[in-house]
Design a protein around this motif. Structure first.
Motif, PDB file in Angstrom:
ATOM      1  N   ALA A 175       0.858  -1.192   0.000  1.00 44.55           N
ATOM      2  CA  ALA A 175       0.000   0.000   0.000  1.00 44.55           C
ATOM      3  C   ALA A 175       0.893   1.240   0.000  1.00 44.55           C
ATOM      4  O   ALA A 175       1.481   1.555   1.024  1.00 44.55           O
ATOM      5  CB  ALA A 175      -0.912  -0.001   1.215  1.00 44.55           C
ATOM      6  N   PRO A 176       1.008   1.937  -1.125  1.00 39.73           N
ATOM      7  CA  PRO A 176       0.328   1.657  -2.388  1.00 39.73           C
ATOM      8  C   PRO A 176       1.005   0.536  -3.171  1.00 39.73           C
ATOM      9  O   PRO A 176       2.214   0.329  -3.050  1.00 39.73           O
ATOM     10  CB  PRO A 176       0.437   2.988  -3.140  1.00 39.73           C
ATOM     11  N   GLY A 177       0.199  -0.164  -3.940  1.00 44.58           N
ATOM     12  CA  GLY A 177       0.698  -1.277  -4.726  1.00 44.58           C
ATOM     13  C   GLY A 177       0.078  -1.295  -6.107  1.00 44.58           C
ATOM     14  O   GLY A 177      -0.391  -0.273  -6.618  1.00 44.58           O
ATOM     15  N   VAL A 178       0.058  -2.477  -6.713  1.00 48.64           N
ATOM     16  CA  VAL A 178      -0.385  -2.627  -8.100  1.00 48.64           C
ATOM     17  C   VAL A 178      -1.824  -2.149  -8.288  1.00 48.64           C
ATOM     18  O   VAL A 178      -2.143  -1.438  -9.249  1.00 48.64           O
ATOM     19  CB  VAL A 178      -0.236  -4.096  -8.544  1.00 48.64           C
ATOM     20  N   SER A 179      -2.715  -2.513  -7.371  1.00 47.23           N
ATOM     21  CA  SER A 179      -4.120  -2.139  -7.548  1.00 47.23           C
ATOM     22  C   SER A 179      -4.389  -0.669  -7.256  1.00 47.23           C
ATOM     23  O   SER A 179      -5.338  -0.094  -7.790  1.00 47.23           O
ATOM     24  CB  SER A 179      -5.022  -3.031  -6.682  1.00 47.23           C
ATOM     25  N   ASP A 180      -3.559  -0.039  -6.417  1.00 47.14           N
ATOM     26  CA  ASP A 180      -3.690   1.410  -6.230  1.00 47.14           C
ATOM     27  C   ASP A 180      -3.427   2.132  -7.544  1.00 47.14           C
ATOM     28  O   ASP A 180      -4.143   3.064  -7.921  1.00 47.14           O
ATOM     29  CB  ASP A 180      -2.706   1.902  -5.167  1.00 47.14           C
ATOM     30  N   ALA A 181      -2.370   1.690  -8.237  1.00 48.22           N
ATOM     31  CA  ALA A 181      -2.029   2.317  -9.517  1.00 48.22           C
ATOM     32  C   ALA A 181      -3.129   2.083 -10.546  1.00 48.22           C
ATOM     33  O   ALA A 181      -3.482   2.984 -11.318  1.00 48.22           O
ATOM     34  CB  ALA A 181      -0.693   1.771 -10.029  1.00 48.22           C
ATOM     35  N   LEU A 182      -3.697   0.873 -10.558  1.00 44.28           N
ATOM     36  CA  LEU A 182      -4.800   0.575 -11.472  1.00 44.28           C
ATOM     37  C   LEU A 182      -6.012   1.446 -11.151  1.00 44.28           C
ATOM     38  O   LEU A 182      -6.661   1.993 -12.057  1.00 44.28           O
ATOM     39  CB  LEU A 182      -5.166  -0.903 -11.382  1.00 44.28           C
ATOM     40  N   ALA A 183      -6.311   1.582  -9.859  1.00 43.26           N
ATOM     41  CA  ALA A 183      -7.468   2.388  -9.450  1.00 43.26           C
ATOM     42  C   ALA A 183      -7.343   3.822  -9.955  1.00 43.26           C
ATOM     43  O   ALA A 183      -8.304   4.403 -10.477  1.00 43.26           O
ATOM     44  CB  ALA A 183      -7.611   2.369  -7.930  1.00 43.26           C
ATOM     45  N   ARG A 184      -6.169   4.405  -9.795  1.00 45.26           N
ATOM     46  CA  ARG A 184      -5.966   5.782 -10.263  1.00 45.26           C
ATOM     47  C   ARG A 184      -6.062   5.856 -11.783  1.00 45.26           C
ATOM     48  O   ARG A 184      -6.619   6.812 -12.339  1.00 45.26           O
ATOM     49  CB  ARG A 184      -4.609   6.305  -9.800  1.00 45.26           C
TER      50      ARG A 184
END
Length: 288
Positions: free
Chosen positions: A115-124
């Protein structure tokens, strides 16, 4: 993207230490294969290339640029191998990198759960700009921030048709594009995302009560059965595309970690994000 710094060159061991302070290997799943694949810990590192896949096209890019280290999200040796002979695809990658004096390092599920990770970047990338929380929390994390997938909200609700178009626009272009399951006029406000294969999280997405779930590699039967009951719309993206946004984050976090380790502004390492599309599918055909 390039990140430059200005202090003496670092060893591979130094760079790995800084990177693992952000993405500890201990956070990886038991079945995963993360860490240093090949390379001398004492070698100098001045150029680092981030990429999704450790494949020949990425090696071409790395060696042409003169990278000393390639950091990939996907492991080269995830399943057991008995040979790295140069006439095998995996062996060819290893031999070419070693001959060029370049190292290979993998951050996979430890980057997924960070956190932040792969899905944080995808979410943005797909337009979730507010606070995010894990879709499948890591129960060992007392702060409750780490875990697989993320849940967030759009700034403004939009219909599924427009949201799907926004997802496609926010991710790198690939031959397959994206697939959608659900009423295209449905209003989307809350969204769950998970970079990479997301079949196992369909139940978590339904339980979260979100309007849409963005992930990759959804198989026919699970997606078909999921659509039979009321629940989130599904937006299925190419696996490569859903994980590519993390590369820029990983590059920035590595540069920051090196700078913190120096107590100065940087560490004389140039970091680049690969632009090579390594999605497995190169063409789609439709009935005319």
């Amino acid at each position: 993207m390039a990140v430059s710094t200005a202090t003496p060159p670092r060893s591979l061991a130094d760079v790995i230490s800084a990177f693992e302070a952000v993405y500890p290997p201990a956070w990886a799943m038991e079945w995963d294969a993360v860490g240093l694949v090949c390379g001398d810990p004492e070698q100098r590192v001045e150029r680092v290339l981030f990429a999704v896949d450790p494949v020949a096209a990425v090696v071409d890019e790395a060696l042409e640029w003169g990278a000393d280290l390639v950091v990939t999200h996907h492991p080269l040796m995830l399943r057991g191998v008995t040979s790295v002979a140069a006439n095998t695809p995996k062996g060819n990658v290893v031999h070419r990198l070693i001959r060029a004096g370049a190292a290979l390092y993998t951050a996979h599920t430890n980057a997924d759960t960070a956190a932040p990770g792969v899905s944080d970047a995808l979410a943005r990338a797909v337009g979730l700009n507010g606070p995010l929380r894990p879709l499948d929390p890591d129960t060992t994390d007392p702060e409750g921030r780490r875990g697989i997938g993320r849940i967030g909200a759009l700034d403004q609700p939009m219909i599924l048709h427009d949201f799907a178009a926004q997802v496609a626009q926010g991710l790198p272009a690939t031959a397959p594009g994206i697939r959608v399951s659900g009423d295209l006029d449905r209003l989307i406000t809350t969204v769950a995302v998970s970079g990479g294969a997301g079949d196992s999280l369909l139940g978590a997405a339904r339980a979260a009560g979100v309007d849409a779930f963005v992930t990759s590699d959804l198989r026919h039967h699970p997606a078909s059965e999921f659509g039979e009951d009321p629940g989130p719309a599904l937006v299925d993206t190419p696996h490569f595309a859903s994980e590519w946004p993390w590369l820029a984050d990983g590059a920035i976090h590595l540069a920051d970690a090196l700078a913190r380790g120096d107590g100065r502004n940087g560490a004389n390492v140039e970091i680049r994000v690969s632009t090579v599309v390594t999605d497995a599918w190169s063409q789609t055909f439709h009935h005319i």
